[in-house]
Design a protein around this motif. Sequence first.
Motif, PDB file in Angstrom:
ATOM      1  N   ALA A   1       0.841  -1.198   0.000  1.00 46.98           N
ATOM      2  CA  ALA A   1       0.000   0.000   0.000  1.00 46.98           C
ATOM      3  C   ALA A   1       0.880   1.254   0.000  1.00 46.98           C
ATOM      4  O   ALA A   1       0.590   2.238  -0.678  1.00 46.98           O
ATOM      5  CB  ALA A   1      -0.913  -0.019   1.224  1.00 46.98           C
ATOM      6  N   GLU A   2       2.000   1.182   0.742  1.00 43.75           N
ATOM      7  CA  GLU A   2       2.910   2.339   0.807  1.00 43.75           C
ATOM      8  C   GLU A   2       3.447   2.683  -0.582  1.00 43.75           C
ATOM      9  O   GLU A   2       3.582   3.854  -0.943  1.00 43.75           O
ATOM     10  CB  GLU A   2       4.086   2.031   1.750  1.00 43.75           C
ATOM     11  CG  GLU A   2       3.761   2.131   3.227  1.00 43.75           C
ATOM     12  CD  GLU A   2       3.026   0.904   3.793  1.00 43.75           C
ATOM     13  OE1 GLU A   2       2.750  -0.051   3.036  1.00 43.75           O
ATOM     14  OE2 GLU A   2       2.718   0.923   4.999  1.00 43.75           O
TER      15      GLU A   2
ATOM     16  N   ARG B   1       0.694   4.181  -2.818  1.00 45.84           N
ATOM     17  CA  ARG B   1       0.383   5.514  -2.273  1.00 45.84           C
ATOM     18  C   ARG B   1       1.476   6.512  -2.699  1.00 45.84           C
ATOM     19  O   ARG B   1       1.181   7.610  -3.162  1.00 45.84           O
ATOM     20  CB  ARG B   1       0.290   5.430  -0.749  1.00 45.84           C
ATOM     21  CG  ARG B   1      -0.066   6.707  -0.094  1.00 45.84           C
ATOM     22  CD  ARG B   1      -1.556   6.994  -0.228  1.00 45.84           C
ATOM     23  NE  ARG B   1      -1.845   8.367   0.115  1.00 45.84           N
ATOM     24  CZ  ARG B   1      -2.734   9.116  -0.506  1.00 45.84           C
ATOM     25  NH1 ARG B   1      -3.453   8.651  -1.505  1.00 45.84           N
ATOM     26  NH2 ARG B   1      -2.938  10.353  -0.132  1.00 45.84           N
TER      27      ARG B   1
ATOM     28  N   CYS C   1      -2.442   3.525   4.934  1.00 42.86           N
ATOM     29  CA  CYS C   1      -1.873   4.480   3.980  1.00 42.86           C
ATOM     30  C   CYS C   1      -2.900   5.481   3.456  1.00 42.86           C
ATOM     31  O   CYS C   1      -2.598   6.247   2.536  1.00 42.86           O
ATOM     32  CB  CYS C   1      -1.271   3.713   2.811  1.00 42.86           C
ATOM     33  SG  CYS C   1       0.130   2.736   3.329  1.00 42.86           S
TER      34      CYS C   1
ATOM     35  N   LEU D   1      -5.589   4.871   1.695  1.00 47.62           N
ATOM     36  CA  LEU D   1      -6.097   4.529   0.365  1.00 47.62           C
ATOM     37  C   LEU D   1      -7.566   4.132   0.468  1.00 47.62           C
ATOM     38  O   LEU D   1      -7.929   3.352   1.348  1.00 47.62           O
ATOM     39  CB  LEU D   1      -5.343   3.326  -0.216  1.00 47.62           C
ATOM     40  CG  LEU D   1      -3.885   3.502  -0.596  1.00 47.62           C
ATOM     41  CD1 LEU D   1      -3.280   2.138  -0.951  1.00 47.62           C
ATOM     42  CD2 LEU D   1      -3.759   4.461  -1.774  1.00 47.62           C
TER      43      LEU D   1
END
Length: 222
Positions: free
Chosen positions: A78-79, A82, A113, A115
């Motif tokens: 996710a990082e 993002r 994150c 999202l």
Amino acid sequence: MTGPLIIVNLKAYAEGTGEQATRIAAAAREVAEESGAVIGVAPAYTDLGIIARDYDVPVYAQHIDGVVPGAHTGHVTAEQVRAAGAFGTLVNHSERRLTLAEIDAALSAARRCGLQAVICTNNVATTAAAAALAPEYVAIEPPELIGTGVSVSKADPGIIERSVAAVRAVNPEVKVLTGAGISTGECVKIALELGTDGVLLASGVVKARDPAAALRDLVSLL
Ligand SMILES: O=C(CO)COP(=O)(O)O
């Protein structure tokens, strides 16, 4: 006022990769502005950064792995999406199915994150289960209609109605999208009338000769 959400999943289509992906993103931006609909795109990872940087559209990853950054070869965090500019992510697409534990982990990663998460589901029971995890959206897509050009809105409106009812019963905060075979304004209109907040589609735009015209048709009855 914010209109319904339309997400165009570019999958791994050749017609939705590289320069073609940026053309679809530009069309999405233009048609969103004209219509008031929110039109997001879910490009391949390889195109995600460029589209997020150069085109003013909400960009979704097609999948994230529910792992923390570290020694995970061939995973995508996710990082990472993002940082590349993603606004949200699909989770558990029928072409990228996960276990329930993996869906939960991906959702936690998305939350960590910031999202927006769209959990895809294949029937009413999985839609109810996904709603229990409280993502921003669930997206019900009967797998047998995906990519057929036969619209869920017309071929199986009952699954949309039952999914909307199931989500409302479990967690009314969760919004509902539907998809599979969506290609016209009429399909979108029916989906909205059945209680959804928008649609998730792919081939109707990506494989269209003129993706901008296909997008204009989708928003024509809003
Ligand atoms: O899987 C889908 C979108 O994620 C639906 O695909 P089609 O719009 O090509 O049927």
